[in-house]
Design an enzyme around this catalytic site. Structure first.
Site, mmCIF file in Angstrom:
data_model
loop_
_atom_site.group_PDB
_atom_site.id
_atom_site.type_symbol
_atom_site.label_atom_id
_atom_site.label_comp_id
_atom_site.label_asym_id
_atom_site.label_seq_id
_atom_site.Cartn_x
_atom_site.Cartn_y
_atom_site.Cartn_z
ATOM 1 C CB CYS A 130 -3.500 -1.784 -1.681
ATOM 2 S SG CYS A 130 -4.996 -1.335 -0.790
ATOM 3 C CB CYS A 185 -4.290 2.964 -1.077
ATOM 4 S SG CYS A 185 -2.965 1.799 -1.446
ATOM 5 C CB CYS A 230 -0.862 0.052 1.266
ATOM 6 S SG CYS A 230 -1.980 -1.333 1.474
ATOM 7 C CB CYS A 256 -3.476 2.582 2.309
ATOM 8 S SG CYS A 256 -4.767 1.362 1.969
#
Length: 189
Positions: free
Chosen positions: A67, A70, A36, A40
């Site tokens: 991810c 995010c 991330c 995030c």
């Protein structure tokens, strides 16, 4: 390329979802295998499960996937490098059950985007490329072994021998048995 434990400042940025640290580092969570951006909004992981990477490529090569929350999934390898990655993925996994969705997931992108970029760079679709790999592997088996046609089909990732024979004939203009007979490897069992 190496991962590192989070420094105090990095850990603080992760805890506070500090956007100012985006693109300075990515944090990866060992338990989820996801990486991330510091901003995030997902639940803060346990510190012991966090590794820091300074480049998204390093996290990808470390076995982590981007991810979706995010939008680190917006990160993509540049076109040619991404296509090379997809080719390598298919060359390594050709004997597995592969669909465009499976290939795209393995290469960290969407099926539509992979299809479009791959075709624009190579002139063929990812599944056409996979088909070529499988047919070339079949030629090798037909030339070097006396394995039954059905077994060769399974070895190259096509569990249906009849479908394999039809595909091979479309590709080569002759069936696997005809190809083998011409090359003197004996009759198929």
């Amino acid at each position: 390329m190496k991962n590192h434990p989070a420094t105090d400042k990095q850990w603080e940025a992760i805890n506070e979802n500090d956007k100012s640290y985006d693109n300075q580092f990515f944090y990866a969570v060992k338990t989820t295998k996801i990486f991330c951006k510091p901003s995030c909004k997902s639940r803060v992981p346990n510190y012991d499960n966090v590794s820091v990477f300074y480049h998204a490529e390093d996290a990808l090569h470390g076995g982590y996937r981007p991810c979706k929350r995010c939008k680190s999934a917006d990160y993509r390898l540049p076109g040619e490098e991404w296509v090379l990655h997809a080719k390598t993925y298919m060359e390594e996994k050709y004997s597995s059950y592969l669909t465009l969705n499976v290939i795209a997931a393995g290469c960290h992108g969407s099926p539509f985007h992979l299809h479009r970029v791959f075709k624009s760079i190579t002139g063929i679709t990812p599944l056409d490329y996979l088909h070529e790999i499988r047919m070339k592997k079949a030629i090798g088996y037909l030339q070097q072994t006396n394995k039954p046609i059905g077994e060769i089909a399974a070895l190259i990732g096509i569990p249906n021998a009849a479908y394999f024979s039809v595909s091979f004939k479309k590709w080569r203009g002759e069936t696997p048995r005809e190809y083998r007979k011409k090359r003197g490897k004996g009759a198929d069992r």
